[in-house]
Structure formats: C-alpha cells, structure tokens
Design a protein around this motif. Structure first.
Motif, short mmCIF file in Angstrom:
data_model
loop_
_atom_site.label_atom_id
_atom_site.label_comp_id
_atom_site.label_asym_id
_atom_site.label_seq_id
_atom_site.Cartn_x
_atom_site.Cartn_y
_atom_site.Cartn_z
N MET A 1 -0.52 1.03 10.18
CA MET A 1 -1.67 0.30 9.94
C MET A 1 -2.36 -0.20 11.27
O MET A 1 -3.50 -0.60 11.42
N VAL A 2 -1.43 0.19 12.45
CA VAL A 2 -2.09 -0.36 13.72
C VAL A 2 -3.53 -0.08 14.15
O VAL A 2 -4.37 -1.01 14.52
N ASP A 3 -4.00 1.03 13.95
CA ASP A 3 -5.26 1.53 13.96
C ASP A 3 -6.40 1.49 12.79
O ASP A 3 -7.54 1.89 12.82
N LYS A 4 -5.84 0.77 11.91
CA LYS A 4 -6.70 0.72 10.62
C LYS A 4 -7.43 -0.79 10.42
O LYS A 4 -7.20 -1.65 11.21
N GLN A 5 -8.39 -0.77 9.75
CA GLN A 5 -9.23 -1.90 9.55
C GLN A 5 -8.51 -2.97 8.96
O GLN A 5 -8.55 -4.22 9.35
N ASP A 6 -7.62 -2.81 7.97
CA ASP A 6 -6.98 -3.85 7.47
C ASP A 6 -5.50 -4.18 7.84
O ASP A 6 -5.05 -3.20 8.59
N HIS A 7 -5.15 -5.33 7.89
CA HIS A 7 -3.63 -5.82 8.33
C HIS A 7 -2.64 -4.93 7.70
O HIS A 7 -1.70 -4.42 8.04
N HIS A 8 -2.79 -5.05 6.47
CA HIS A 8 -1.74 -4.68 5.22
C HIS A 8 -2.45 -3.52 4.69
O HIS A 8 -3.49 -3.48 4.48
N PRO A 9 -1.51 -2.83 4.13
CA PRO A 9 -2.14 -1.62 3.10
C PRO A 9 -2.58 -2.24 1.93
O PRO A 9 -2.01 -3.48 1.53
N SER A 10 -3.32 -1.60 0.94
CA SER A 10 -3.87 -2.17 -0.49
C SER A 10 -2.79 -2.11 -1.25
O SER A 10 -2.70 -2.43 -2.28
N GLY A 11 -1.89 -1.07 -1.03
CA GLY A 11 -0.75 -0.88 -1.83
C GLY A 11 0.46 -0.15 -1.45
O GLY A 11 0.33 0.69 -0.41
N VAL A 12 1.42 -0.10 -2.01
CA VAL A 12 2.73 0.59 -1.82
C VAL A 12 3.17 1.23 -3.13
O VAL A 12 3.38 0.66 -4.06
N ILE A 13 3.24 2.58 -3.24
CA ILE A 13 3.53 3.33 -4.56
C ILE A 13 4.98 3.95 -4.33
O ILE A 13 5.11 4.84 -3.47
N GLY A 14 5.78 3.63 -5.37
CA GLY A 14 7.09 4.67 -5.18
C GLY A 14 6.91 5.60 -6.32
O GLY A 14 6.73 5.20 -7.41
N ILE A 15 7.44 6.79 -5.97
CA ILE A 15 7.36 7.78 -6.75
C ILE A 15 8.95 8.45 -6.78
O ILE A 15 8.96 9.35 -5.70
#
Lengths: 359, 359
Positions: free
Chosen positions: B86-100
């Motif tokens: 996430m360091v170089d991304k616009q948002d601080h956190h991801p929008s979601g975590v998906i477990g498969i």
C-alpha cells in the motif's frame, strides 16, 4: 444472478432478553440528549409494557394502531409526528426507531425509519430498491411470530394504488430482540393465523420452482418447527414458534411465495382482511395446488380449535371482485413460482374468481 | 445475559455465484485506484483460479500457505506484506481483504483485515473483545465446508503461548460468497475431515448444557444436512454441505463445543494436527461421552472409505503430553458445556492423558 442477501446486523435471542434492550440502545445513543422513538402496538396500552421499556426523558412512545394493515398515509403521518417531536431536540434525527409488536408494527417501524431520511411520501417508494438513503437505526421486539418481518427486506404497505412493499437493503433491521416471553400472551386465533403465515409460506416456497438449497434448509426447518408447535405438546412452543418465524423469513432469500399469498393480497386490499387470516382463508381452498400442505393445515386448525370465517366474499360487488382478481394477478412472480413459466395458460381470471367466490 | 450475535452483513448463495464477486467488490472500491487484497490458498496456485478472480491492476494476490494452521507470526508477516504493497498507493488501507480457501485461509483474511487497522501483533488480541477498531472490509469465498469460519466471530490462531481466537464482532465477515461449485473438487479425506468439524460440533453443542432454541434449530438442521451428505447418495451433496457448514457456524451463537474440541486443540498445539482431522482422531475415542454421535460418525467414515491415522501420540515426550493436557484443560467453557458445572470432579488430568494415549 443470485441475490446478495442483506442480513439483520445483530440478533439477540433468549427468554427475557428484552431486559437487555436498554444496554443495546445505549450503544446507539449519540449523547445524553439523543432520542429514541418507540412504536408500540396499542393493544399493550392498557398494560404495563411501557414500564419495561428503557425510555429516557426525551424519548417518544407512539402507540400505533394496526387494526388496519399499515397504510402509506399512516406511515407519513407517523413520520411527521416524529419530525415534530425532534424540532426542539439537539439532533436532527432520532438515534433509533424501535418497533414493538407484530408484523404490522415492525413494518411501521421500518417504514418510519426509512422516511425520516428519504424525502416525500412512503407511497413513492413502494417497489424494489427505490430507497436512496440509509434509514435511521431501527430495531424490533416481536410480540407475535410468523410473518418473518423481523428478518425481511420489505415493509408491506397499502398505498393509494397498490399493496406493495418498500423492498430495500436499507429496510432490514439493524437489531432484532427475539424474546420468546414476549409472544407468550398472544391471543388465539391471532397467534395461530400469524403462525400459519410462516407455515403456508414454507409450503409455497418449498413446492415452488424458484427454490435453492439455502432457502430449502431454512424452509424445511421452519416447517418442522411449525409442526412441533401446532401438532405436538412441546413445552417450548413459544421458543420454537419464534425460531420458525425467523427461519421462515430467512428462507425467503432465494424463494418466493405462491398462489395463497397472491389471493390473500386481494382479500386484504378489498376486504381489509389481515394478512395472516387472509392466508388461512385462501389456503383452505387450495387443496388442488398444495394437497399435502392443506391437509396438514386442517389438522393444525382442528388441534388448535380454530374456526375460519366463511362466506367473506358473499356480498362483494362485481367491481370489488374485479379489483381483487387484479390485485392477485399483478403478483406475477408468485404465480410463476407456483405454476412455472406457463402459468398464464394455467390460471385464468375465471379460475381466480371462482376461488374467491368459494371463500 | 444473552449474546447479542453479530451476523455476516451480506450473503450470496448459489451455484456459480463467484462470478458475481467482481460486482460485489466494485461496490466497495472507493475509487478506480483502490486496492483489493486476495489471500488465496496456495493449493490453487497450479490452477487457473486467479483468472477467475476480479483482479484490478493495483490489486494484490497473496498465495497463502496453510500446511500449518495459522500462526500469529504468519498473520503479522502477511499484514506487513499488505502494508508494503500500500506504500505507493493512493489510499492508506486497501478497500478489502478477500479470503479464498478453507477455514485457515478465511481465518487469515479475517486476521489480516483486523491487523491493518489495529496496532501491534495479532498475538496481542488473542482473547475476547480486545479489538478496538473496525477491520478493513473483508469477504470470504469458501473452498472447503465444515468449519463454520464463514459466519463465526473468531479467527483461530496459534500464538507463542496459546492457540486461541481473536473473538470480536469486528472479526465477522462483511460478505460471504457461498458457491457450491467452489467446494466440488475438495479432495478426500480433507473434505470429510472438514465436514466432520461441523458434524462433531453439532453433536457437542446439541448434547451440551449451554444450548438454547436458536442454536438448537441451527444445530439440528446442520446435522440433518451432514447425514444427507455423508450417509446418502444425495445429488446436491456440495450444496448441502455448504449449508451444513453455514448452519453449524450459526448454531455456535448460543452453544459451545465440548470434549472433542478441547482434546483436538491439544493435538493441534503439540502435534500440529489440523483442526478437522484432530477432531476426527479424538472423537473416535469418545464413545463413553457421545455414544450415538460416535456410532453415526463411524458409519460415515465407513461409507466414505476413511482410515483414520492411529498411534499419533505413541512417541510424544512427557513434557509434550503435559502441554497437550494443559492446552485442553484451559478451555474451561468446553468442559463445563459437556459435563456441567462440576466437570472438574468428573474429568481429571489422568483421564485426559489416558484419552490422548489411546490416540
């Protein structure tokens, strides 16, 4: 495409759990000045239920009358009443709307919580996914079990033109408080008619063409529980009836009701018959369509000492009969679920009229 | 006091519904630059599952290894990996975590989504209601059914000192995607062991002392479905097993597991045995406590052609045995549920050691 089913956020279940309502609502109160609105079925007005509700100084108890099924005009009137109550309060909206009663009262609480944040009349939102803004936090304490209103994404309203729900993910309760002690004193035959709403809707969904395994699991469990409640001497009848209603409501996620519900909507619209009794009146004449279900229903009626009202349509006018048939026919998914894609070749206006004339 | 049970916010159930995952996640993406993190069981790495996932340019697929059950150190490592992404991304956190994946992968997704917003190590939060901040939106697509991890409020982790879940309302998934096609290729005996996690936990909760009618309704339905899946030639085995797992998980709201789960925790902690197989190994020696359940379990094993591993504890050291007994004994609510308030007079260290020595 499968429905992405919105579930009630929180459920507490247990004998006496209504005593936890105060703590539950305190988590939602934004400040010491926040307001909760309690919509309570006015059959409880003579009793002491208000002493058991966690009412703070600025809260409002509204005794709602559900002798008639909820109308959009009544929802609008209640919404105005709540808005007036909020005029001199710190917050613009109440922190919560709590419905305490049967399916009609719960539907009123859902509708008012929606109309506090969505402009216009509730009649503007009868349909599917017309609601744009989240509702005010809303909770329910059922005092009758069977409708499944505690878990459904609809609030069924009779508007100027139609009886149709406000169907929306925003309609779903944030909290339900399932306390079997709260349904212990429900009078027969009302308790029976409401319970049969669950039983009949399981018959219709389990024999319908729309079913999948999610709804089948819930529908079968709801039906098993109805059998225990209405055909045996189980000790936990209230506890089980409450779970039957919950499971029946959940089963609607991927299923649909059928002929009985379609006909019952017509009876409600024209004769003002409540949904539960309307279902029972109609179901008793549907042996050709649901033979096993109708036979078991009659056993339940006998065991519970229920006498259905008869000759309800004896004095309806031709115009009223036409309206009844129209209201029933407009519910196309119900007919298709019951009779398949070719239902229009199987079910004519004349057949529906004949069914109504029997009632 | 009854638990105010937090439910999964949204559930979609149906054959092929994984195809809807893209639309579901799009509703959560805050912008075109938002990031989704897919934690996928690395058994799928050789296949084509990633082609079926709705992965956008900035998203991250992490192949997770669950040969060992999830450790807090692994959760911390994965969380660091996501934070770096996430360091170089616009948002601080991801929008979601998906477990498969199965229960372990789902638990990793829950834990990472919590640790992205809560400081420190995941080991700091093993316990009840220690999590202070809401997790990042998290969803699950189960590829194994039986653990109930898809609906539970825990993520079971092995930490430096203990195997214990992060139990919190914030742990509960925001979305589950229940697609029976996703479990169709689960290999035996893994499919069986995981299914038995559901069956055994229903035996333990239905015969326990903590039960109420909410959990009973779900537990009975889960058990009926397990019987259909493992004792009959039902066509819909995958669909029903998926519902059994869901119902079994829901039944835990007002119930508790028992002796088998307590012993299984010890086997996992010391021998690294996976939870599902650990349950099966232990349950086979619990005829004195769950006679009907163990008999039916053996019928299921026979019908499914399962040979349990034996003599697992033959070479454990005295110190290891002591640890195993300690780990089992610390789970006091499980023993109390099984044996009542006086369980300490009924279950001694020696008895537990003898049970372990049989395995």
């Amino acid at each position: 495409m499968f429905r992405n089913f919105k579930m009630v956020s929180k459920v507490v279940y247990g004998r006496g759990c209504t005593a936890q309502l105060g703590d539950i609502l305190n988590e939602q109160r934004r400040s010491s000045k926040s307001v909760m609105i309690f919509l309570v079925d006015d059959v409880f007005k003579a009793g002491t239920i208000d002493n058991r509700l966690p009412v703070h100084t600025d809260d409002l108890i509204v005794w709602v009358n559900v002798d008639d099924e909820p109308k959009t005009s009544y929802v609008d009137q209640l919404t105005t009443q709540v808005k007036k109550h909020m005029v001199d309060k710190q917050d613009h909206h109440p922190s919560g709307v709590i419905g305490i009663g049967g399916g009609s009262t719960m539907d009123l609480a859902k509708a008012v919580s929606l109309m506090l944040t969505n402009a216009g009349s509730s009649a503007d939102y009868q349909g599917w996914d017309l609601i744009k803004k989240p509702a005010v936090y809303h909770a329910a304490v059922p005092t009758l079990s069977g409708t499944g209103a505690e878990v459904s994404r609809t609030t069924v309203l009779t508007g100027p033109q139609k009886k149709l729900g406000i169907n929306s993910d925003h309609t779903v309760f944030d909290q339900i408080v399932l306390d079997p002690e709260m349904i212990a004193n429900a009078p027969n035959p009302q308790r029976f008619y409401t319970g049969m709403d669950c039983y009949i809707h399981c018959v219709e969904s389990l024999e319908g063409t729309y079913l999948n395994n999610f709804s089948q699991a819930y529908g079968e469990k709801a039906m098993d529980l109805c059998r225990e409640v209405f055909l045996t001497d189980t000790e936990d009848a209230d506890d089980k009836l409450m779970m039957a209603s919950y499971c029946g409501g959940m089963s609607i996620a991927y299923s649909q009701v059928g002929i009985c519900h379609a006909l019952s909507y017509g009876l409600s619209f024209v004769l003002g018959l409540h949904h539960g009794i309307g279902n029972c009146v109609a179901f008793d004449y549907l042996e050709d369509y649901y033979p096993a279900g109708v036979r078991e229903f009659r056993l339940m009626m006998e065991r519970q000492g229920i006498d259905l009202p008869r000759k309800l349509t004896a004095s309806v006018t031709d115009a009223q009969m036409k309206t009844m048939v129209d209201v029933a026919l407009v519910l196309e998914p119900l007919w298709e679920n019951a009779l398949g894609k070719d239902w229009k070749t199987l079910m004519t206006r004349e057949k529906i009229q004949q069914l109504y004339l029997n009632m």
